[in-house]
Design a protein around this motif. Structure first.
Motif, short mmCIF file in Angstrom:
data_model
loop_
_atom_site.label_atom_id
_atom_site.label_comp_id
_atom_site.label_asym_id
_atom_site.label_seq_id
_atom_site.Cartn_x
_atom_site.Cartn_y
_atom_site.Cartn_z
N PRO A 37 42.52 35.85 28.65
CA PRO A 37 42.51 34.42 28.33
C PRO A 37 41.85 33.63 29.46
O PRO A 37 41.74 34.13 30.57
N PRO A 38 41.40 32.41 29.16
CA PRO A 38 40.87 31.60 30.24
C PRO A 38 42.00 31.30 31.23
O PRO A 38 43.17 31.28 30.86
N THR A 39 41.64 31.10 32.48
CA THR A 39 42.65 30.75 33.47
C THR A 39 43.30 29.43 33.10
O THR A 39 44.50 29.27 33.18
N ASN A 40 42.47 28.46 32.70
CA ASN A 40 42.95 27.12 32.35
C ASN A 40 42.17 26.56 31.18
O ASN A 40 41.03 26.96 30.93
N LEU A 41 42.77 25.60 30.50
CA LEU A 41 42.19 25.03 29.30
C LEU A 41 42.17 23.51 29.41
O LEU A 41 43.18 22.91 29.75
N LEU A 42 41.01 22.90 29.15
CA LEU A 42 40.87 21.45 29.12
C LEU A 42 40.46 21.04 27.72
O LEU A 42 39.47 21.53 27.19
N LEU A 43 41.25 20.15 27.13
CA LEU A 43 40.99 19.62 25.79
C LEU A 43 40.67 18.14 25.94
O LEU A 43 41.45 17.40 26.54
N VAL A 44 39.53 17.69 25.38
CA VAL A 44 39.14 16.28 25.47
C VAL A 44 38.88 15.78 24.06
O VAL A 44 38.00 16.28 23.36
N ALA A 45 39.68 14.77 23.64
CA ALA A 45 39.60 14.23 22.28
C ALA A 45 39.23 12.77 22.28
O ALA A 45 39.66 12.01 23.15
N GLY A 46 38.46 12.38 21.29
CA GLY A 46 38.16 10.97 21.05
C GLY A 46 38.56 10.64 19.63
O GLY A 46 38.11 11.28 18.67
N GLY A 47 39.47 9.67 19.47
CA GLY A 47 39.89 9.22 18.13
C GLY A 47 40.47 10.35 17.30
O GLY A 47 41.31 11.12 17.77
N VAL A 48 40.00 10.46 16.05
CA VAL A 48 40.54 11.49 15.16
C VAL A 48 40.10 12.89 15.56
O VAL A 48 40.57 13.86 14.98
N GLY A 49 39.26 12.99 16.59
CA GLY A 49 38.90 14.29 17.14
C GLY A 49 40.11 15.01 17.72
O GLY A 49 40.02 16.18 18.07
N PRO A 74 46.60 30.45 28.53
CA PRO A 74 46.04 29.96 29.79
C PRO A 74 47.18 29.56 30.73
O PRO A 74 48.28 29.26 30.30
N ASN A 75 46.90 29.55 32.05
CA ASN A 75 47.91 29.14 33.02
C ASN A 75 48.27 27.67 32.86
O ASN A 75 49.43 27.31 32.87
N LYS A 76 47.26 26.82 32.76
CA LYS A 76 47.47 25.38 32.62
C LYS A 76 46.64 24.86 31.46
O LYS A 76 45.55 25.36 31.19
N VAL A 77 47.16 23.82 30.81
CA VAL A 77 46.44 23.15 29.74
C VAL A 77 46.51 21.65 30.02
O VAL A 77 47.59 21.11 30.28
N LYS A 144 38.67 30.15 36.09
CA LYS A 144 37.86 29.79 34.92
C LYS A 144 38.53 28.66 34.16
O LYS A 144 39.74 28.64 33.99
N VAL A 145 37.72 27.72 33.70
CA VAL A 145 38.21 26.62 32.88
C VAL A 145 37.39 26.61 31.59
O VAL A 145 36.17 26.56 31.62
N GLU A 146 38.08 26.71 30.46
CA GLU A 146 37.43 26.59 29.15
C GLU A 146 37.70 25.18 28.64
O GLU A 146 38.85 24.71 28.69
N CYS A 147 36.66 24.50 28.16
CA CYS A 147 36.77 23.11 27.71
C CYS A 147 36.45 23.01 26.23
O CYS A 147 35.44 23.55 25.77
N TYR A 148 37.31 22.32 25.50
CA TYR A 148 37.11 22.06 24.08
C TYR A 148 37.06 20.55 23.89
O TYR A 148 37.98 19.83 24.29
N LEU A 149 35.97 20.06 23.26
CA LEU A 149 35.76 18.64 23.06
C LEU A 149 35.64 18.35 21.57
O LEU A 149 35.02 19.11 20.83
N CYS A 150 36.20 17.22 21.15
CA CYS A 150 36.03 16.80 19.76
C CYS A 150 36.15 15.29 19.70
O CYS A 150 37.13 14.71 20.17
N GLY A 151 35.14 14.63 19.14
CA GLY A 151 35.12 13.19 19.04
C GLY A 151 33.75 12.72 18.62
O GLY A 151 32.91 13.52 18.19
N PRO A 152 33.48 11.43 18.78
CA PRO A 152 32.16 10.89 18.41
C PRO A 152 31.04 11.53 19.23
O PRO A 152 31.23 11.86 20.41
#
Length: 179
Positions: A37-49, A74-77, A144-152
């Motif tokens: 798994p990734p060491t850490n996970l970053l999720l970035v959302a905009g609105g209904v994303g 992941p260790n941290k989210v 390692k940081v895996e980033c997931y983005l969803c938004g405009p």
């Protein structure tokens, strides 16, 4: 199959015409047994994303509940969620509940873009800025940081640029293109 009036008008559909529809995409976080798994996970959302990212956050929480799947987590989210108003922060109570569970090692930051008030309770009254991305990625590193983005679309482009400026590789940045 009936199409909405606007689509039917554009495509001049006729009775009996074949119509292909695509709903959703291939955007998910689903680590498999044996995968690192990734060491850490970053999720970035905009609105209904927030919708697919809320599913990811819930999935990580569910994985953490059993010893057999905990090793896939992941260790941290960290979740960064931007909306126009506080009322548009969908799932905030659920997010806060998940982040307040010590065993989850999850945290959240909320960004409000069209209201003004003092900052506090992990809420910032501005757009997500590069300094915010730096602060969060610094907390998630080393590793390692895996980033997931969803938004405009403009938000996704901006956040991707900021992440790259923070040293996140392009292969570690994933986003939903639903526009």
């Amino acid at each position: 199959m009936h199409l909405p009036v606007c689509l039917a008008h554009v495509y001049q559909c006729k009775v009996g015409a074949q119509v292909d529809l695509r709903v959703g995409g291939d955007y998910f976080y689903d680590p498999q047994p044996g995968e690192e798994p990734p060491t850490n996970l970053l999720l970035v959302a905009g609105g209904v994303g927030i919708n697919p990212l809320m599913s990811m956050l819930s999935h990580v929480h569910d994985l953490q509940q059993t010893a057999t799947t905990r090793s896939m987590c992941p260790n941290k989210v960290n979740l960064m969620f931007s909306a126009k108003t506080k009322e548009e922060l969908l799932f905030r109570k659920r997010i806060d509940k998940l982040c307040n569970m010590k065993s989850n090692n999850m945290s959240s930051m909320y960004f409000i873009t069209e209201e003004t008030a003092g900052n506090g309770d992990n809420t910032v009254y501005s757009r997500i800025k590069e300094q915010h991305i730096h602060e969060v990625t610094d907390r998630l590193k080393p590793g390692k940081v895996e980033c997931y983005l969803c938004g405009p679309s403009p938000m996704i482009a901006s956040i991707e640029t900021m992440l790259k400026a923070c040293g996140i590789t392009e292969t570690s940045i994933h986003y939903e293109r639903w526009w």
